[in-house]
Design a protein around this motif. Structure first.
Motif, PDB file in Angstrom:
ATOM      1  N   THR A 101       0.853  -1.185   0.000  1.00  0.00           N
ATOM      2  CA  THR A 101       0.000   0.000   0.000  1.00  0.00           C
ATOM      3  C   THR A 101       0.885   1.231   0.000  1.00  0.00           C
ATOM      4  N   ARG A 113      -0.777   2.026 -11.635  1.00  0.00           N
ATOM      5  CA  ARG A 113      -0.804   0.747 -10.925  1.00  0.00           C
ATOM      6  C   ARG A 113      -0.228  -0.386 -11.772  1.00  0.00           C
ATOM      7  N   SER A 132       0.380  -7.297  -5.450  1.00  0.00           N
ATOM      8  CA  SER A 132      -0.715  -6.363  -5.200  1.00  0.00           C
ATOM      9  C   SER A 132      -0.148  -4.997  -4.834  1.00  0.00           C
ATOM     10  N   LYS A 134      -1.709  -1.218  -3.820  1.00  0.00           N
ATOM     11  CA  LYS A 134      -2.892  -0.415  -3.519  1.00  0.00           C
ATOM     12  C   LYS A 134      -2.462   1.012  -3.220  1.00  0.00           C
TER      13      LYS A 134
END
Length: 168
Positions: A101, A113, A132, A134
């Protein structure tokens, strides 16, 4: 086949600074400011590096790349990440999953992203579905929310093979 699984947690924060590039995950983001630091101040790669080192109980990024060492002045943070990956491999670990994150009030990062995920996945030798990334704001609260700093967090899962118990 049995595996030993471990998790690692990483976090980094840097002040914003005009006249510097904003680099996240090794990708330069168009912005009126960047992040202040001894290296390129890529908070995302710093957090991932710390998470990898932590998963293998190998200390933190500062133990391996001191911010007082002139060799690392302006250095690309990708070399820190690749060093941590190499150390894990030497200990027999492989990266299974990465969740990160970035907390930054502006600029908005959603359009970057895919490029960030692809760059991290490529350098770590992972498929894209295992990375991932975020993005959050701090809702105008605290130094991040006021635009004075940015933060990144990372959690990794690693594993290594362990010998099967043969019994007696």
């Amino acid at each position: 086949m049995s595996y030993e699984y471990r998790s690692g947690l990483g976090w980094d924060s840097h002040r914003t600074a005009s006249g510097r590039a904003l680099i996240l995950g090794g990708v330069t983001i168009p912005s009126e400011f960047g992040l202040d630091g001894h290296s390129d101040a890529d908070i995302l790669l710093h957090a991932i590096t710390d998470a990898l080192l932590g998963a293998a109980a190998l200390g933190d990024i500062g133990m391996h790349f001191s911010d007082t060492d002139p060799r690392w002045k302006g250095a690309e943070s990708m070399q820190f990440l690749l060093h941590a990956k190499s150390l894990l491999a030497e200990k027999g670990f492989e990266l299974v999953h990465l969740d990160t994150t970035v907390i930054l009030e502006k600029p908005k990062l959603k359009d970057f992203r895919t490029a960030i995920r692809e760059n991290i996945a490529k350098h770590l030798g992972l498929s894209l579905e295992l990375v991932s990334v975020k993005f959050k704001t701090a809702e105008k609260v605290g130094p991040v929310g006021e635009g004075r700093s940015a933060e990144a967090q990372a959690v990794v899962t690693v594993r290594r093979k362990v010998p099967e118990y043969a019994g007696v």
